[in-house]
Scaffold this active site. Structure first.
Site, PDB file in Angstrom:
ATOM      1  N   ASP A 136     -55.148  -3.403  -5.161  1.00  0.00           N
ATOM      2  CA  ASP A 136     -54.742  -3.229  -6.567  1.00  0.00           C
ATOM      3  C   ASP A 136     -53.216  -3.250  -6.670  1.00  0.00           C
ATOM      4  OD1 ASP A 136     -57.260  -2.372  -8.320  1.00  0.00           O
ATOM      5  OD2 ASP A 136     -57.487  -1.572  -6.312  1.00  0.00           O
ATOM      6  N   LYS A 140     -46.510  -1.099 -12.312  1.00  0.00           N
ATOM      7  CA  LYS A 140     -45.448  -0.239 -12.858  1.00  0.00           C
ATOM      8  C   LYS A 140     -44.793   0.543 -11.725  1.00  0.00           C
ATOM      9  CE  LYS A 140     -47.570   0.356 -17.330  1.00  0.00           C
ATOM     10  NZ  LYS A 140     -48.626   1.076 -18.004  1.00  0.00           N
ATOM     11  N   ASP A 172     -50.761 -11.145  -4.537  1.00  0.00           N
ATOM     12  CA  ASP A 172     -50.174 -12.116  -5.460  1.00  0.00           C
ATOM     13  C   ASP A 172     -49.022 -11.466  -6.227  1.00  0.00           C
ATOM     14  OD1 ASP A 172     -51.847 -10.338  -6.797  1.00  0.00           O
ATOM     15  OD2 ASP A 172     -52.227 -11.734  -8.441  1.00  0.00           O
ATOM     16  N   THR A 210     -61.087 -15.272  -2.216  1.00  0.00           N
ATOM     17  CA  THR A 210     -61.834 -14.230  -2.920  1.00  0.00           C
ATOM     18  C   THR A 210     -61.769 -14.532  -4.418  1.00  0.00           C
ATOM     19  OG1 THR A 210     -59.908 -12.840  -3.257  1.00  0.00           O
ATOM     20  CG2 THR A 210     -61.129 -12.503  -1.211  1.00  0.00           C
TER      21      THR A 210
END
Ligand SMILES: C[S@@+](CC[C@H](N)C(=O)[O-])C[C@H]1O[C@@H](n2cnc3c(N)ncnc32)[C@H](O)[C@@H]1O
Length: 231
Positions: A136, A140, A172, A210
């Site tokens: 994940d 921020k 990414d 994926t």
């Protein structure tokens, strides 16, 4: 105040539940998960010998397998390897269980939860390969501390991975990629692996895409595919 180490792990994932599970999906969870789950109440060597019987040549770990397409591809391509997939998101776990059943795979086990207690439980040098594909992003700045790849998780991976073992990480997010390279350099237990395509922009043929990668590419983001070797 948090009392155990697990309670001190900052949440690194989004959701545990998505849509309501269908009756078939709930039944699959109830029927297959207990059989395929890893029990952290046993010593890890005893438990791994129990769950991967007959014995496998080596054990690989995928942290955050999402829709399980990579986990299942690796399990099919490497029947001599035992794969442990970790994923706290129930919809992903159901997808993995469905695919395990459909392909009649005997070499996959599921930890349907945060990977970090499992990492702490695993014996030193017990894992030959680890995949962390598109953790994940937590874009921020105030959330960067939730990112899964950190000095602390790399230290735990260094402990459980055997010398020569491979750690694959994809992202990414440009600043996460830089942070990963810096953390690996500072941690000093891994070095860039020579086995890969020699370019962080390419995956290589033993590394299928994926779902998250496909979405990132469609949205025009560049991906980094890191391969590190445990020294
Ligand atoms: C952005 S998704 C990527 C999923 C998949 N690897 C892919 O590339 O399509 C990140 C996944 O990591 C899982 N995750 C996050 N923190 C985790 C943790 N501490 N242990 C295990 N899985 C975790 C999330 O639930 C989520 O499914």
């Amino acid at each position: 105040m948090p009392s155990t180490q697990s309670e001190r792990d900052l949440r690194s994932y989004g959701r545990r539940r998505g849509r309501r599970l269908s009756t078939r999906q709930a039944a699959l969870l109830e029927r297959d998960l207990p059989r395929l789950a890893i029990s952290l109440s046993q010593p890890s060597q005893v438990e791994l010998d129990r769950v991967f019987a007959p014995p496998v040549a080596e054990v690989w770990l995928e942290i955050g397998f999402g829709g399980a397409e990579h986990l299942i591809w690796q399990a099919r391509a490497n029947p001599h390897v035992g794969l442990i997939g970790c994923e706290p998101f129930a919809d992903g776990v159901v997808k993995a269980l469905s695919a395990i059943e459909a392909a009649n795979l005997s070499n996959v086990r599921i930890h349907a939860d945060d990977a970090r207690p499992l990492l702490r439980w695993l014996s030193p040098a017990s894992i030959a390969r680890t995949f962390i594909l598109f953790p994940d992003p937590w874009p921020k700045k105030r959330h960067h501390k939730r990112r899964l790849v950190s000095q602390a998780s790399l230290a735990e991976l260094a402990r459980i991975m055997r010398p020569g073992g491979e750690l694959r990480i994809a992202t990414d997010v440009a600043d996460y990629a830089q942070a990963i390279l810096l953390a690996v350099e500072q941690q000093q237990s891994f070095r860039p692996s020579l086995a890969g395509p020699g370019d962080w922009g390419a995956r290589g043929s033993d590394w299928p895409p994926t779902r998250y990668e496909q979405k990132a590419l469609l949205e025009g983001r560049r991906c980094s595919f890191f391969r590190f070797q445990r020294i």
